[in-house]
Scaffold this motif. Sequence first.
Motif, PDB file in Angstrom:
ATOM      1  N   SER A  81      44.143  17.339  77.613  1.00 54.33           N
ATOM      2  CA  SER A  81      43.518  18.335  78.375  1.00 54.33           C
ATOM      3  C   SER A  81      43.011  19.367  77.255  1.00 54.33           C
ATOM      4  N   GLU A  82      42.085  20.047  77.815  1.00 58.87           N
ATOM      5  CA  GLU A  82      41.622  21.217  77.034  1.00 58.87           C
ATOM      6  C   GLU A  82      42.728  22.266  76.704  1.00 58.87           C
ATOM      7  N   ALA A  83      43.573  22.464  77.561  1.00 63.06           N
ATOM      8  CA  ALA A  83      44.888  23.304  77.504  1.00 63.06           C
ATOM      9  C   ALA A  83      45.647  22.845  76.415  1.00 63.06           C
ATOM     10  N   ALA A  84      46.003  21.561  76.605  1.00 59.45           N
ATOM     11  CA  ALA A  84      46.826  21.046  75.347  1.00 59.45           C
ATOM     12  C   ALA A  84      46.202  21.084  74.151  1.00 59.45           C
ATOM     13  N   MET A  85      44.843  20.984  74.003  1.00 58.00           N
ATOM     14  CA  MET A  85      44.202  21.031  72.860  1.00 58.00           C
ATOM     15  C   MET A  85      44.298  22.408  72.162  1.00 58.00           C
ATOM     16  N   ALA A  86      44.230  23.259  73.113  1.00 54.99           N
ATOM     17  CA  ALA A  86      44.233  24.890  72.556  1.00 54.99           C
ATOM     18  C   ALA A  86      45.547  25.174  72.210  1.00 54.99           C
ATOM     19  N   ALA A  87      46.553  24.779  72.835  1.00 55.33           N
ATOM     20  CA  ALA A  87      48.023  24.961  72.457  1.00 55.33           C
ATOM     21  C   ALA A  87      48.440  24.279  71.299  1.00 55.33           C
ATOM     22  N   ARG A  88      47.795  23.071  70.844  1.00 54.32           N
ATOM     23  CA  ARG A  88      48.101  22.380  69.778  1.00 54.32           C
ATOM     24  C   ARG A  88      47.857  23.025  68.244  1.00 54.32           C
ATOM     25  N   ARG A  89      48.852  22.963  67.228  1.00 52.89           N
ATOM     26  CA  ARG A  89      48.432  23.374  66.013  1.00 52.89           C
ATOM     27  C   ARG A  89      48.611  22.448  65.062  1.00 52.89           C
ATOM     28  N   CYS A  90      47.596  22.084  64.437  1.00 53.04           N
ATOM     29  CA  CYS A  90      47.730  20.916  63.571  1.00 53.04           C
ATOM     30  C   CYS A  90      48.611  21.291  62.294  1.00 53.04           C
ATOM     31  N   TRP A  91      49.146  20.314  61.760  1.00 49.70           N
ATOM     32  CA  TRP A  91      49.892  20.735  60.505  1.00 49.70           C
ATOM     33  C   TRP A  91      48.904  20.202  59.373  1.00 49.70           C
ATOM     34  N   LEU A  92      48.617  21.039  58.287  1.00 49.34           N
ATOM     35  CA  LEU A  92      47.913  20.960  57.034  1.00 49.34           C
ATOM     36  C   LEU A  92      48.902  20.918  56.022  1.00 49.34           C
TER      37      LEU A  92
ATOM     38  N   SER B 138      48.874  12.296  64.930  1.00 49.94           N
ATOM     39  CA  SER B 138      47.440  12.789  65.310  1.00 49.94           C
ATOM     40  C   SER B 138      46.932  13.943  64.816  1.00 49.94           C
ATOM     41  N   SER B 139      47.952  14.774  64.508  1.00 52.20           N
ATOM     42  CA  SER B 139      47.641  16.107  64.093  1.00 52.20           C
ATOM     43  C   SER B 139      48.333  16.680  62.770  1.00 52.20           C
ATOM     44  N   VAL B 140      48.257  15.823  61.906  1.00 49.81           N
ATOM     45  CA  VAL B 140      49.011  16.005  60.400  1.00 49.81           C
ATOM     46  C   VAL B 140      48.149  15.582  59.409  1.00 49.81           C
ATOM     47  N   VAL B 141      47.562  16.443  58.497  1.00 49.47           N
ATOM     48  CA  VAL B 141      46.766  16.026  57.526  1.00 49.47           C
ATOM     49  C   VAL B 141      47.350  16.522  56.189  1.00 49.47           C
ATOM     50  N   MET B 142      47.540  15.305  55.226  1.00 52.64           N
ATOM     51  CA  MET B 142      48.175  15.638  53.863  1.00 52.64           C
ATOM     52  C   MET B 142      46.852  15.668  52.902  1.00 52.64           C
TER      53      MET B 142
ATOM     54  N   ARG C 135      48.033   6.067  55.438  1.00 50.73           N
ATOM     55  CA  ARG C 135      47.019   6.564  54.696  1.00 50.73           C
ATOM     56  C   ARG C 135      45.733   7.286  55.212  1.00 50.73           C
ATOM     57  N   ALA C 136      45.576   7.112  56.815  1.00 51.03           N
ATOM     58  CA  ALA C 136      44.468   7.974  57.256  1.00 51.03           C
ATOM     59  C   ALA C 136      44.889   9.404  57.503  1.00 51.03           C
ATOM     60  N   ASN C 137      46.091   9.663  57.383  1.00 46.88           N
ATOM     61  CA  ASN C 137      46.490  11.165  57.475  1.00 46.88           C
ATOM     62  C   ASN C 137      46.200  11.747  56.061  1.00 46.88           C
ATOM     63  N   PHE C 138      45.959  11.024  54.998  1.00 48.73           N
ATOM     64  CA  PHE C 138      45.772  11.621  53.818  1.00 48.73           C
ATOM     65  C   PHE C 138      44.361  12.054  53.601  1.00 48.73           C
ATOM     66  N   LEU C 139      44.106  13.211  53.162  1.00 46.35           N
ATOM     67  CA  LEU C 139      42.735  13.750  52.777  1.00 46.35           C
ATOM     68  C   LEU C 139      42.560  13.747  51.223  1.00 46.35           C
ATOM     69  N   PHE C 140      42.177  12.791  50.743  1.00 51.05           N
ATOM     70  CA  PHE C 140      42.420  12.734  49.378  1.00 51.05           C
ATOM     71  C   PHE C 140      41.033  13.506  48.655  1.00 51.05           C
ATOM     72  N   VAL C 141      41.531  14.489  47.659  1.00 55.23           N
ATOM     73  CA  VAL C 141      40.568  15.338  47.011  1.00 55.23           C
ATOM     74  C   VAL C 141      40.588  15.071  45.499  1.00 55.23           C
ATOM     75  N   PRO C 142      39.364  15.220  44.868  1.00 51.96           N
ATOM     76  CA  PRO C 142      39.486  15.041  43.442  1.00 51.96           C
ATOM     77  C   PRO C 142      40.386  15.814  42.685  1.00 51.96           C
ATOM     78  N   PRO C 143      41.185  15.216  41.829  1.00 51.36           N
ATOM     79  CA  PRO C 143      42.169  15.973  41.023  1.00 51.36           C
ATOM     80  C   PRO C 143      41.632  17.157  40.300  1.00 51.36           C
ATOM     81  N   TRP C 144      42.131  18.175  39.939  1.00 50.96           N
ATOM     82  CA  TRP C 144      41.684  19.252  39.294  1.00 50.96           C
ATOM     83  C   TRP C 144      42.410  19.827  38.229  1.00 50.96           C
ATOM     84  N   SER C 145      41.859  20.116  36.972  1.00 53.45           N
ATOM     85  CA  SER C 145      42.486  20.599  36.115  1.00 53.45           C
ATOM     86  C   SER C 145      41.583  21.646  35.250  1.00 53.45           C
TER      87      SER C 145
END
Length: 195
Positions: A4-15, A118-122, A135-145
């Motif tokens: 529901s829109e109310a549930a979506m508005a109340a949800r806080r995703c984990w980053l 469904s609300s967690v991104v690593m 694996r679908a929860n992982f947002l892979f970024v280029p390694p930085w140095s």
Amino acid sequence: GARSEAAMAARRCWLVFDLNKTLATKHRRRTDASRFTMRPHVHECLRALGASGRFRLAIWTSGQLANTTPTVELLEQEAGVSFDRVLTRDDTQRASFAGAKPWDTIKPLAAVGFKDLSSVVMVDASPHKARAEERANFLFVPPWSPPEPTDGVFAALTQPLLDLADVPDVREHTANLARIAFNAVGENPPILAAE
């Protein structure tokens, strides 16, 4: 099912953010907070995410807590955010993939209490840190140095990460966000083999 829109508005995703080579790069000979150099645009990105009020922020590093705490405290101060959780090497599991070294670890999201995947991104620069089923929860970024002062990964990701607050399942968007991150440095994201 649809939320529901109310549930979506109340949800806080984990980053959940890895530290070394994702948000910062470690200098091996230093022992205090200065042992890390922050990646360009990290502070601005974290500040925007925190100010939105739509996310819960966490750090998950494969480092030890004693080595991580000064850097996390400095990052919180400089970005003006507070991390809801800080996970360390003690929260990882030993990796069992082919060719794994004795020190290789994985970051099992569900095993450390992230219930609604469904609300967690690593956000991590190491694809081998993901369990195959997460694996679908992982947002892979280029390694930085450093020195890469023109690295625009987090500048490019800020708005797309903010947009995740409005989606029913973040896992449907991580591959596209990885493309955005790698395109920011002129690269293609890695093609990950199924395990």
